[in-house]
Write a protein that holds these residues in place. Structure first.
Motif, PDB file in Angstrom:
ATOM      1  N   ALA A   1       0.834  -1.212   0.000  1.00 44.71           N
ATOM      2  CA  ALA A   1       0.000   0.000   0.000  1.00 44.71           C
ATOM      3  C   ALA A   1       0.862   1.253   0.000  1.00 44.71           C
ATOM      4  CB  ALA A   1      -0.937  -0.007   1.205  1.00 44.71           C
ATOM      5  N   ARG A   2       1.943   1.221   0.749  1.00 43.34           N
ATOM      6  CA  ARG A   2       2.800   2.411   0.832  1.00 43.34           C
ATOM      7  C   ARG A   2       3.700   2.557  -0.389  1.00 43.34           C
ATOM      8  NH1 ARG A   2       4.235   3.226   7.228  1.00 43.34           N
ATOM      9  NH2 ARG A   2       2.074   3.094   7.904  1.00 43.34           N
ATOM     10  N   LEU A   3       4.242   1.435  -0.857  1.00 40.91           N
ATOM     11  CA  LEU A   3       5.127   1.507  -2.023  1.00 40.91           C
ATOM     12  C   LEU A   3       4.366   1.866  -3.291  1.00 40.91           C
ATOM     13  CD1 LEU A   3       7.594  -1.507  -1.670  1.00 40.91           C
ATOM     14  CD2 LEU A   3       8.184   0.908  -1.727  1.00 40.91           C
TER      15      LEU A   3
ATOM     16  N   VAL B   1      12.560  -9.179   4.827  1.00 36.88           N
ATOM     17  CA  VAL B   1      12.330  -8.145   3.806  1.00 36.88           C
ATOM     18  C   VAL B   1      11.138  -7.272   4.190  1.00 36.88           C
ATOM     19  CG1 VAL B   1      11.562  -7.786   1.418  1.00 36.88           C
ATOM     20  CG2 VAL B   1      13.395  -9.410   1.904  1.00 36.88           C
ATOM     21  N   LEU B   2      10.040  -7.890   4.625  1.00 33.99           N
ATOM     22  CA  LEU B   2       8.835  -7.130   4.987  1.00 33.99           C
ATOM     23  C   LEU B   2       9.077  -6.260   6.216  1.00 33.99           C
ATOM     24  CD1 LEU B   2       6.145  -9.857   4.301  1.00 33.99           C
ATOM     25  CD2 LEU B   2       6.410  -7.696   3.068  1.00 33.99           C
ATOM     26  N   LEU B   3       9.766  -6.802   7.221  1.00 29.91           N
ATOM     27  CA  LEU B   3      10.050  -6.012   8.417  1.00 29.91           C
ATOM     28  C   LEU B   3      10.992  -4.855   8.091  1.00 29.91           C
ATOM     29  CD1 LEU B   3      10.461  -8.772  11.153  1.00 29.91           C
ATOM     30  CD2 LEU B   3       8.549  -7.227  10.840  1.00 29.91           C
ATOM     31  N   GLY B   4      11.985  -5.136   7.248  1.00 28.87           N
ATOM     32  CA  GLY B   4      12.902  -4.082   6.835  1.00 28.87           C
ATOM     33  C   GLY B   4      12.180  -2.974   6.071  1.00 28.87           C
ATOM     34  N   ALA B   5      11.320  -3.373   5.161  1.00 26.37           N
ATOM     35  CA  ALA B   5      10.541  -2.388   4.385  1.00 26.37           C
ATOM     36  C   ALA B   5       9.634  -1.596   5.292  1.00 26.37           C
ATOM     37  CB  ALA B   5       9.740  -3.101   3.311  1.00 26.37           C
ATOM     38  N   ARG B   6       9.063  -2.261   6.275  1.00 25.91           N
ATOM     39  CA  ARG B   6       8.136  -1.579   7.203  1.00 25.91           C
ATOM     40  C   ARG B   6       8.873  -0.533   8.029  1.00 25.91           C
ATOM     41  NH1 ARG B   6       4.897   0.966   9.095  1.00 25.91           N
ATOM     42  NH2 ARG B   6       3.047   0.439  10.292  1.00 25.91           N
ATOM     43  N   LEU B   7      10.114  -0.822   8.398  1.00 24.75           N
ATOM     44  CA  LEU B   7      10.903   0.136   9.175  1.00 24.75           C
ATOM     45  C   LEU B   7      11.290   1.351   8.342  1.00 24.75           C
ATOM     46  CD1 LEU B   7      13.260  -2.281  11.151  1.00 24.75           C
ATOM     47  CD2 LEU B   7      11.454  -0.854  12.098  1.00 24.75           C
ATOM     48  N   VAL B   8      11.540   1.123   7.052  1.00 18.15           N
ATOM     49  CA  VAL B   8      11.977   2.202   6.159  1.00 18.15           C
ATOM     50  C   VAL B   8      10.798   3.070   5.741  1.00 18.15           C
ATOM     51  CG1 VAL B   8      12.963   2.704   3.891  1.00 18.15           C
ATOM     52  CG2 VAL B   8      13.993   0.966   5.347  1.00 18.15           C
ATOM     53  N   LEU B   9       9.644   2.426   5.441  1.00 17.48           N
ATOM     54  CA  LEU B   9       8.497   3.166   4.880  1.00 17.48           C
ATOM     55  C   LEU B   9       7.681   3.847   5.977  1.00 17.48           C
ATOM     56  CD1 LEU B   9       7.439   0.482   2.287  1.00 17.48           C
ATOM     57  CD2 LEU B   9       8.525   2.668   1.815  1.00 17.48           C
TER      58      LEU B   9
END
Length: 195
Positions: A68-70, A187-195
């Motif tokens: 949703a964010r990307l 990958v999902l946790l990393g993306a969640r921290l960045v976004l």
């Protein structure tokens, strides 16, 4: 078309796809069980399958927030709740089938044999974390809990991580499944921290 109806029309196909994706592996498992396609130890295979499906759905339930964010596609968020609930249901089936079929319903024997093991404790921790999330997933709870609802539902990340650790520790021989699940979670946790 009214905005509410237009929004519902946009998410309905997503919900249908989400339900089919979550139900298809369970239906395949049922067909294999009924037709004798699970080999000489069908109860064991049902336990393994339901566990794997539960973990796949728990990890998948974290993806809609990132997507949703990307992609700036908020409609995909409807899958987050559905896949999380399906993951909980498969995890419940995983537990019930293990106690009922592997241990003949002897809860005490199951607890004495399984719970002292680290991988089982991690799986039970994941399941217990999912219980309040499943209970409070109904829309009415959002209003009742207010800002605490969002904080509580962050436990979904912890529950998914515990489930993946349970999966990795359970598998004795080198297999790709647990590590694919772990990689997807990272990958999902990393993306969640960045976004």
């Amino acid at each position: 078309m009214a905005p509410a109806r237009a929004g519902a029309a946009r998410v309905r196909p997503l919900l249908i796809v989400g339900h089919v994706a979550a139900l298809a592996p369970g239906l395949l498992l049922l067909v294999l069980y009924l037709t004798g396609g699970l080999g000489p130890w069908p109860a064991r295979q049902v336990v393994l399958w339901t566990g794997r499906i539960a973990i796949a759905l728990l990890v998948a339930s974290l993806a809609p927030t990132v997507i949703a964010r990307l992609a700036r596609w908020p409609a995909v968020l409807v899958l987050r709740r559905e896949w999380g609930l399906y993951g909980f249901k498969y995890a419940l089936a995983h537990l019930v089938v293990q106690v009922a079929l592997d241990y003949g319903g002897a809860v005490g024997l199951w607890a004495a044999d399984v719970l002292p093991k680290w991988y089982a404790l991690m799986g039970m921790a994941s399941f217990l974390l999912m219980v309040p999330l499943a209970i409070t997933s109904a829309p009415g709870w959002v209003q009742r809990l207010g800002p605490w609802w969002k904080r509580l539902h962050r436990l979904a990340y912890v529950a998914a991580a515990a489930a993946v650790v349970h999966y990795v520790w359970t598998v004795k021989s080198a297999r790709t499944g647990p590590y694919l699940a772990a990689g997807a979670l990272v990958v999902l946790l990393g993306a969640r921290l960045v976004l």
